[in-house]
Design a protein around this motif. Structure first.
Motif, PDB file in Angstrom:
ATOM      1  N   UNK A 115      38.364  30.877  46.596  1.00 37.87           N
ATOM      2  CA  UNK A 115      37.952  32.039  45.813  1.00 37.87           C
ATOM      3  C   UNK A 115      38.378  33.303  46.549  1.00 37.87           C
ATOM      4  N   UNK A 116      38.643  34.334  45.770  1.00 42.91           N
ATOM      5  CA  UNK A 116      38.934  35.668  46.298  1.00 42.91           C
ATOM      6  C   UNK A 116      38.005  36.638  45.573  1.00 42.91           C
ATOM      7  N   UNK A 117      37.466  37.598  46.306  1.00 42.80           N
ATOM      8  CA  UNK A 117      36.623  38.625  45.702  1.00 42.80           C
ATOM      9  C   UNK A 117      37.303  39.981  45.841  1.00 42.80           C
ATOM     10  N   UNK A 118      36.830  40.929  45.070  1.00 42.27           N
ATOM     11  CA  UNK A 118      37.242  42.325  45.191  1.00 42.27           C
ATOM     12  C   UNK A 118      36.035  43.164  44.821  1.00 42.27           C
ATOM     13  N   UNK A 119      35.950  44.335  45.413  1.00 43.20           N
ATOM     14  CA  UNK A 119      34.827  45.215  45.094  1.00 43.20           C
ATOM     15  C   UNK A 119      35.240  46.662  45.297  1.00 43.20           C
ATOM     16  N   UNK A 120      34.564  47.527  44.574  1.00 41.75           N
ATOM     17  CA  UNK A 120      34.816  48.959  44.677  1.00 41.75           C
ATOM     18  C   UNK A 120      33.646  49.702  44.047  1.00 41.75           C
ATOM     19  N   UNK A 121      33.725  51.019  44.075  1.00 43.38           N
ATOM     20  CA  UNK A 121      32.713  51.839  43.420  1.00 43.38           C
ATOM     21  C   UNK A 121      32.936  51.788  41.910  1.00 43.38           C
ATOM     22  N   UNK A 172      40.978  52.825  38.225  1.00 42.02           N
ATOM     23  CA  UNK A 172      42.265  52.142  38.417  1.00 42.02           C
ATOM     24  C   UNK A 172      42.120  50.785  39.115  1.00 42.02           C
ATOM     25  N   UNK A 173      41.287  50.709  40.152  1.00 48.35           N
ATOM     26  CA  UNK A 173      41.104  49.428  40.832  1.00 48.35           C
ATOM     27  C   UNK A 173      40.367  48.431  39.948  1.00 48.35           C
ATOM     28  N   UNK A 174      39.386  48.899  39.209  1.00 48.01           N
ATOM     29  CA  UNK A 174      38.677  48.000  38.284  1.00 48.01           C
ATOM     30  C   UNK A 174      39.643  47.447  37.238  1.00 48.01           C
ATOM     31  N   UNK A 175      40.525  48.303  36.730  1.00 47.57           N
ATOM     32  CA  UNK A 175      41.514  47.845  35.755  1.00 47.57           C
ATOM     33  C   UNK A 175      42.443  46.804  36.342  1.00 47.57           C
TER      34      UNK A 175
END
Length: 188
Positions: A129-135, A140-143
Motif C-alpha cells: 500500500x502507498x498513502x498520500x496526505x495533504x491539507x 492540485x495535490x488532491x486532484x
C-alpha cells in the motif's frame, strides 16, 4: 543494491547529485511551492532535507527521486516514496510525495512521474500500500491523488502531529492506494 532509475516518455526519475542542491533549495524556498507547508526552507534546511532523502535511499533502497526532463537535464522537482516519519493511526506506512517547480505545473509531469513511480512501488519494491496526505486546501495535490486512483480514507484524516494545535495547516486528509486497487485500476 543498484539504485533504481525510472524513465517515462518525457521524464527521468534518478538518484541525487550534489549539483541538485541549489535547484532543490530554490524549490524549497519558493513561496508558491511551499504555500501548503508551514514555511519556506532556508538553504541549510533544504540541504539537510536532501541529506535525509539520500539517507532514506541508503537505508531502504527507495526515496523521493530527482525529477528531470529527459530533453533538458536538471532538477525540476522531486517525486517518490518515504516512510512516514511520525506516528498516526495509519502508520507505519510509505507515502508518495511530490514537489515541482511552478514552471512545470499543469503539464502532466507529476501524473506521468507518479504513475511510473507507483508501477515501481508495486512491481519492483513489493509495497502492499502507498498513502498520500495533504491539507484540504491543496487542491492540485488532491486532484493528482484522485487521478492516481487513490481513495480518500475519511476515517484516517488526521491532525498533523508536527504542527501546533490550532495551526491552519494542521488538518490533513489521507488517501490510500493498495496494490490490489492499483492493479484493478491499471487493468481497466
Amino acid at each position: 543494491m543498484e539504485p533504481i532509475e525510472l524513465h517515462t516518455p518525457r521524464l527521468r526519475l534518478r538518484s541525487w547529485l550534489d549539483s541538485d542542491l541549489p535547484a532543490f533549495a530554490a524549490l524549497n524556498g519558493d513561496a508558491e511551492v511551499m504555500r501548503h507547508f508551514p514555511a519556506c526552507m532556508s538553504v541549510a534546511e533544504s540541504d539537510a532535507l536532501a541529506g535525509h532523502i539520500r539517507q532514506h535511499f541508503a537505508e531502504h533502497g527507495f526515496g523521493p527521486w530527482v525529477l528531470e526532463r529527459r530533453d533538458q537535464p536538471g532538477l525540476i522537482g522531486v517525486l517518490g516514496f518515504q516512510h512516514v516519519g511520525f506516528e498516526a493511526s495509519f502508520t507505519p506506512a510509505v507515502e508518495i510525495a511530490w514537489r515541482l517547480h511552478p514552471a512545470f505545473w499543469r503539464q502532466g509531469y507529476a501524473l506521468e512521474a507518479a504513475e511510473m513511480a507507483l508501477y515501481c512501488a508495486f512491481t519492483q519494491l513489493g509495497l502492499d500500500e502507498v498513502v498520500a496526505f495533504t491539507t484540504p486546501a491543496n487542491l492540485p495535490s488532491l486532484g493528482l491523488m484522485q487521478r492516481l486512483s487513490m481513495q480518500h480514507d475519511k476515517a484516517g484524516d488526521f491532525e498533523h502531529p508536527r504542527l501546533p494545535q490550532g495551526h491552519p495547516l494542521r488538518p490533513h486528509v489521507l488517501y490510500r492506494l493498495s496494490w490490489q486497487a492499483w492493479l484493478e485500476a491499471t487493468v481497466e
